[in-house]
Design a protein around this motif. Structure first.
Motif, PDB file in Angstrom:
ATOM      1  N   GLU A  14       0.822  -1.221   0.000  1.00 14.36           N
ATOM      2  CA  GLU A  14       0.000   0.000   0.000  1.00 14.36           C
ATOM      3  C   GLU A  14       0.850   1.262   0.000  1.00 14.36           C
ATOM      4  O   GLU A  14       0.482   2.272  -0.608  1.00 14.36           O
ATOM      5  CB  GLU A  14      -0.919  -0.016   1.210  1.00 14.36           C
ATOM      6  CG  GLU A  14      -1.904   1.152   1.237  1.00 14.36           C
ATOM      7  CD  GLU A  14      -2.902   1.024   2.374  1.00 14.36           C
ATOM      8  OE1 GLU A  14      -3.702   1.948   2.547  1.00 14.36           O
ATOM      9  OE2 GLU A  14      -2.871  -0.014   3.065  1.00 14.36           O
ATOM     10  N   GLU A  15       2.016   1.207   0.666  1.00 12.64           N
ATOM     11  CA  GLU A  15       2.861   2.401   0.752  1.00 12.64           C
ATOM     12  C   GLU A  15       3.573   2.721  -0.565  1.00 12.64           C
ATOM     13  O   GLU A  15       4.198   3.761  -0.712  1.00 12.64           O
ATOM     14  CB  GLU A  15       3.897   2.213   1.874  1.00 12.64           C
ATOM     15  CG  GLU A  15       4.932   1.114   1.631  1.00 12.64           C
ATOM     16  CD  GLU A  15       4.389  -0.279   1.959  1.00 12.64           C
ATOM     17  OE1 GLU A  15       5.176  -1.227   1.905  1.00 12.64           O
ATOM     18  OE2 GLU A  15       3.187  -0.401   2.278  1.00 12.64           O
ATOM     19  N   GLU A  16       3.487   1.805  -1.557  1.00 14.30           N
ATOM     20  CA  GLU A  16       4.174   2.022  -2.836  1.00 14.30           C
ATOM     21  C   GLU A  16       3.208   2.377  -3.972  1.00 14.30           C
ATOM     22  O   GLU A  16       3.586   2.346  -5.145  1.00 14.30           O
ATOM     23  CB  GLU A  16       4.945   0.747  -3.225  1.00 14.30           C
ATOM     24  CG  GLU A  16       5.928   0.253  -2.188  1.00 14.30           C
ATOM     25  CD  GLU A  16       7.102   1.205  -2.002  1.00 14.30           C
ATOM     26  OE1 GLU A  16       7.361   2.010  -2.917  1.00 14.30           O
ATOM     27  OE2 GLU A  16       7.739   1.150  -0.927  1.00 14.30           O
ATOM     28  N   LEU A  17       1.994   2.737  -3.654  1.00  8.97           N
ATOM     29  CA  LEU A  17       0.976   2.923  -4.699  1.00  8.97           C
ATOM     30  C   LEU A  17       1.112   4.229  -5.483  1.00  8.97           C
ATOM     31  O   LEU A  17       0.335   4.488  -6.401  1.00  8.97           O
ATOM     32  CB  LEU A  17      -0.426   2.853  -4.079  1.00  8.97           C
ATOM     33  CG  LEU A  17      -0.835   1.481  -3.545  1.00  8.97           C
ATOM     34  CD1 LEU A  17      -2.250   1.531  -2.998  1.00  8.97           C
ATOM     35  CD2 LEU A  17      -0.725   0.421  -4.644  1.00  8.97           C
ATOM     36  N   ASP A  18       2.090   5.070  -5.119  1.00 15.25           N
ATOM     37  CA  ASP A  18       2.258   6.320  -5.858  1.00 15.25           C
ATOM     38  C   ASP A  18       3.135   6.147  -7.098  1.00 15.25           C
ATOM     39  O   ASP A  18       3.481   7.113  -7.769  1.00 15.25           O
ATOM     40  CB  ASP A  18       2.867   7.393  -4.955  1.00 15.25           C
ATOM     41  CG  ASP A  18       4.216   6.972  -4.389  1.00 15.25           C
ATOM     42  OD1 ASP A  18       4.561   5.780  -4.498  1.00 15.25           O
ATOM     43  OD2 ASP A  18       4.905   7.846  -3.833  1.00 15.25           O
ATOM     44  N   ARG A  19       3.498   4.922  -7.423  1.00 13.88           N
ATOM     45  CA  ARG A  19       4.358   4.686  -8.581  1.00 13.88           C
ATOM     46  C   ARG A  19       3.600   4.949  -9.884  1.00 13.88           C
ATOM     47  O   ARG A  19       2.401   4.685  -9.976  1.00 13.88           O
ATOM     48  CB  ARG A  19       4.896   3.247  -8.570  1.00 13.88           C
ATOM     49  CG  ARG A  19       5.774   2.920  -7.370  1.00 13.88           C
ATOM     50  CD  ARG A  19       6.355   1.528  -7.478  1.00 13.88           C
ATOM     51  NE  ARG A  19       7.152   1.187  -6.305  1.00 13.88           N
ATOM     52  CZ  ARG A  19       7.877   0.077  -6.202  1.00 13.88           C
ATOM     53  NH1 ARG A  19       7.887  -0.804  -7.193  1.00 13.88           N
ATOM     54  NH2 ARG A  19       8.573  -0.168  -5.102  1.00 13.88           N
ATOM     55  N   PHE A  20       4.353   5.439 -10.872  1.00 12.42           N
ATOM     56  CA  PHE A  20       3.765   5.727 -12.185  1.00 12.42           C
ATOM     57  C   PHE A  20       3.816   4.486 -13.069  1.00 12.42           C
ATOM     58  O   PHE A  20       4.870   3.858 -13.207  1.00 12.42           O
ATOM     59  CB  PHE A  20       4.523   6.873 -12.872  1.00 12.42           C
ATOM     60  CG  PHE A  20       4.067   7.137 -14.286  1.00 12.42           C
ATOM     61  CD1 PHE A  20       2.846   7.729 -14.534  1.00 12.42           C
ATOM     62  CD2 PHE A  20       4.871   6.771 -15.361  1.00 12.42           C
ATOM     63  CE1 PHE A  20       2.430   7.975 -15.833  1.00 12.42           C
ATOM     64  CE2 PHE A  20       4.458   7.006 -16.664  1.00 12.42           C
ATOM     65  CZ  PHE A  20       3.236   7.612 -16.905  1.00 12.42           C
ATOM     66  N   VAL A  21       2.695   4.100 -13.632  1.00 15.86           N
ATOM     67  CA  VAL A  21       2.639   2.959 -14.547  1.00 15.86           C
ATOM     68  C   VAL A  21       2.901   3.464 -15.966  1.00 15.86           C
ATOM     69  O   VAL A  21       2.135   4.268 -16.508  1.00 15.86           O
ATOM     70  CB  VAL A  21       1.273   2.249 -14.481  1.00 15.86           C
ATOM     71  CG1 VAL A  21       1.207   1.110 -15.516  1.00 15.86           C
ATOM     72  CG2 VAL A  21       1.035   1.702 -13.085  1.00 15.86           C
ATOM     73  N   ARG A  22       3.998   3.011 -16.544  1.00 17.82           N
ATOM     74  CA  ARG A  22       4.354   3.445 -17.904  1.00 17.82           C
ATOM     75  C   ARG A  22       3.764   2.541 -18.972  1.00 17.82           C
ATOM     76  O   ARG A  22       3.438   2.984 -20.061  1.00 17.82           O
ATOM     77  CB  ARG A  22       5.883   3.456 -18.039  1.00 17.82           C
ATOM     78  CG  ARG A  22       6.389   3.983 -19.377  1.00 17.82           C
ATOM     79  CD  ARG A  22       7.909   3.976 -19.433  1.00 17.82           C
ATOM     80  NE  ARG A  22       8.436   2.621 -19.288  1.00 17.82           N
ATOM     81  CZ  ARG A  22       8.540   1.758 -20.310  1.00 17.82           C
ATOM     82  NH1 ARG A  22       8.135   2.102 -21.513  1.00 17.82           N
ATOM     83  NH2 ARG A  22       9.024   0.550 -20.118  1.00 17.82           N
ATOM     84  N   TRP A  23       3.618   1.265 -18.665  1.00 16.41           N
ATOM     85  CA  TRP A  23       3.133   0.322 -19.670  1.00 16.41           C
ATOM     86  C   TRP A  23       2.648  -0.938 -18.973  1.00 16.41           C
ATOM     87  O   TRP A  23       2.805  -1.093 -17.758  1.00 16.41           O
ATOM     88  CB  TRP A  23       4.254  -0.024 -20.665  1.00 16.41           C
ATOM     89  CG  TRP A  23       3.735  -0.429 -22.025  1.00 16.41           C
ATOM     90  CD1 TRP A  23       3.909  -1.631 -22.653  1.00 16.41           C
ATOM     91  CD2 TRP A  23       2.986   0.379 -22.925  1.00 16.41           C
ATOM     92  NE1 TRP A  23       3.305  -1.624 -23.887  1.00 16.41           N
ATOM     93  CE2 TRP A  23       2.720  -0.397 -24.084  1.00 16.41           C
ATOM     94  CE3 TRP A  23       2.484   1.682 -22.863  1.00 16.41           C
ATOM     95  CZ2 TRP A  23       1.992   0.084 -25.162  1.00 16.41           C
ATOM     96  CZ3 TRP A  23       1.752   2.168 -23.951  1.00 16.41           C
ATOM     97  CH2 TRP A  23       1.519   1.360 -25.081  1.00 16.41           C
ATOM     98  N   VAL A  24       2.065  -1.870 -19.702  1.00 18.39           N
ATOM     99  CA  VAL A  24       1.592  -3.141 -19.157  1.00 18.39           C
ATOM    100  C   VAL A  24       2.293  -4.275 -19.901  1.00 18.39           C
ATOM    101  O   VAL A  24       2.387  -4.247 -21.131  1.00 18.39           O
ATOM    102  CB  VAL A  24       0.062  -3.290 -19.321  1.00 18.39           C
ATOM    103  CG1 VAL A  24      -0.407  -4.609 -18.714  1.00 18.39           C
ATOM    104  CG2 VAL A  24      -0.658  -2.118 -18.672  1.00 18.39           C
ATOM    105  N   VAL A  25       2.815  -5.245 -19.139  1.00 14.87           N
ATOM    106  CA  VAL A  25       3.507  -6.400 -19.725  1.00 14.87           C
ATOM    107  C   VAL A  25       2.930  -7.675 -19.105  1.00 14.87           C
ATOM    108  O   VAL A  25       2.759  -7.755 -17.887  1.00 14.87           O
ATOM    109  CB  VAL A  25       5.031  -6.344 -19.459  1.00 14.87           C
ATOM    110  CG1 VAL A  25       5.701  -7.640 -19.917  1.00 14.87           C
ATOM    111  CG2 VAL A  25       5.646  -5.151 -20.170  1.00 14.87           C
ATOM    112  N   THR A  26       2.643  -8.667 -19.942  1.00 16.70           N
ATOM    113  CA  THR A  26       2.201  -9.976 -19.459  1.00 16.70           C
ATOM    114  C   THR A  26       3.341 -10.973 -19.659  1.00 16.70           C
ATOM    115  O   THR A  26       3.903 -11.072 -20.759  1.00 16.70           O
ATOM    116  CB  THR A  26       0.956 -10.450 -20.227  1.00 16.70           C
ATOM    117  OG1 THR A  26      -0.100  -9.510 -20.029  1.00 16.70           O
ATOM    118  CG2 THR A  26       0.509 -11.823 -19.740  1.00 16.70           C
TER     119      THR A  26
END
Length: 495
Positions: A14-26
């Protein structure tokens, strides 16, 4: 949009939720680190896990790559095993649970759409600044920015099908016809090579034939609102760049206008040649004159811009006189100018929408023959206007031989010949509100037939005889003589 909105449940981090998502990888590789560059949300079905020790290997690779988070599907284990949760907690990786009823494809699609929306909004702000600063090579850099950051390939095209800016590989040639003939814009254009979206640069132009347009890969109807706004901002940038390229306000453009006016108003050959150098056209060159006219759907300024576009790449010096655009271009060796003009004008037909465009092209002359070349082009243009096609071109090879002869006569000789024969009639018409010049022209058109001429003029034959007698008295000529009729015919052709 939050992860909960996507159907994902936070397990740890929960404390790391400020991260920016640049892309999605499967991925289901045990060590996917070499394929990650940071900022990804990693989706996994955990096929890589064969024993608890694998969790440390997998999550450590994610941490070293700097991913934004991990989302693990429930399908294999019914939830993330404790060793996976512990590894994520140890390496400070946010871990999300993906319920079985939530497809990875749906998660990827939604996040990608949101990312594109955010980037489009950022690019819109960039384009807004660029709109104020654009110059020179600005269009190329803007299109590269859009393709690099949004994956949107885009071209700026002219109404003649010229690629003004954009990727090296041009869009299908059919996009130009699709733009000119579209009932409304923007418009989606399906093609065998894919779908394209067409946007006008200036929606307020009276004719699309005088506009540039934007071509995007993809169907704009599937875009989020922010991407459509981006297209509008880009159109504004392109409109500014097009205005910058319009030379009417430049010194060279004003000199070109003055040159055309001087030629049409019987300027002396020495004055014309001296002006040539100021417009960038050297006096040692040979030239071709081109004249164009359209009906009310094209304003004179737009007509001039359109003629310059038709002659793009040939250094035209253009101006407008009496709602007719006239241009001079250097005549290079083995230059099929008439063929190029024909192709460009024919391509414009779908954009004329009921209006008519007529173009006339002269033969090749030197600097001293410019007056004759312009007259020849204007005469050819009038012939083109009499044809049935919406867009028509007439070259000098289609003109009557007498026009070719007149074009080669020095300006001063033509001027004196015309004035000596017609000036007495023009003066008489102005002073007496008469119609002798028109009567003479009609009389010659019907080869001297009294009855036909009287019918066309809606006058009695006796009235016609009086007018012809007055013409002969004022000019000291006899219209029953063939040589005098020929002289009058040539003088009228020189007007």
């Amino acid at each position: 949009m939050t992860m909960a909105d996507l159907g994902l449940e936070l397990v740890t981090g929960e404390e790391e939720l400020d991260r920016f998502v640049r892309w999605v990888v499967t991925t289901d590789m045990l060590d996917p680190g070499r394929y990650l560059s940071g900022g990804e949300l990693v989706l996994t079905g955990m096929q890589w896990r064969h024993d608890p020790a694998d969790s440390e290997v997998f999550v450590r690779a994610l941490a070293q790559a700097g991913v934004a988070g991990l989302a693990a599907g429930d399908a294999r284990y019914g939830g993330a095993p404790p060793d996976v949760v512990e590894a994520c907690r140890k390496h400070r990786i946010p871990l999300f649970r993906v319920p079985e009823d939530v497809a990875f494809a749906a998660v990827t699609e939604q996040i990608t759409r949101n990312l594109s929306t955010g980037r489009a909004a950022d690019l819109t702000a960039i384009l807004d600044r660029h709109r104020q600063l654009v110059s020179g090579a600005g269009l190329g850099s803007v299109l590269e920015l859009i393709e690099r950051d949004l994956g949107m390939r885009c071209w700026v095209m002219s109404s003649t099908g010229r690629a003004v800016a954009g990727p090296a590989a041009p869009p299908p040639v059919e996009v130009t016809t699709a733009f000119l003939s579209a009932r409304r814009l923007p418009s989606a254009f399906p093609h065998e090579s894919g779908r394209f979206s067409l946007f006008a640069v200036d929606e307020h132009r009276t004719s699309r034939a005088a506009d540039w347009f934007l071509v995007f890969e993809g169907d704009y109807t599937e875009w989020p609102e922010e991407r459509r706004a981006l297209a509008g901002e880009l159109a504004a940038v392109v409109s500014l760049e097009r205005a910058r390229q319009d030379d009417r306000q430049s010194a060279e453009g004003r000199l070109a206008q003055e040159l055309i006016e001087l030629i049409v108003s019987d300027g002396k050959p020495t004055e014309i040649i001296s002006r040539l150098e100021l417009t960038g056209l050297g006096p040692a060159e040979t030239y071709i004159a081109v004249a164009a006219a359209a009906d009310d759907t094209l304003r004179p300024g737009e007509l001039r811009v359109l003629l310059r576009e038709i002659l793009y790449g040939r250094r035209p010096a253009a101006g407008v006189v009496d709602d007719e655009a006239i241009a001079l271009i250097p005549a290079g060796p083995d230059t099929p100018v008439i063929d190029e003009i024909n192709r460009a004008v024919t391509a414009l037909e779908p954009g004329l929408r009921g209006s008519r465009l007529s173009v006339g092209v002269s033969g090749v002359v030197d600097g001293e023959g410019l007056r004759g070349a312009v007259e020849e082009a204007r005469y050819a243009r009038r012939m083109a206007a009499g044809r049935l096609q919406p867009a028509s071109v007439v070259g000098h090879d289609e003109l009557a031989t007498h026009m070719l002869l007149l074009a080669s006569v020095p300006d001063e000789v033509r001027r004196m010949f015309r004035l000596r024969l017609l000036d007495p009639l023009t003066t008489y018409d102005q002073d007496n509100r008469a119609d002798l010049v028109h009567t003479l022209e009609t009389f010659l058109e019907v080869s001297g037939s009294w009855t036909k001429c009287a019918d066309l003029l809606h006058v009695h034959v006796n009235t016609l005889r009086y007018r012809i007698q007055r013409i002969e008295e004022l000019t000291a000529r006899d219209l029953s003589r063939l040589e005098d009729r020929v002289d009058f015919f040539l003088a009228l052709a020189l007007r």
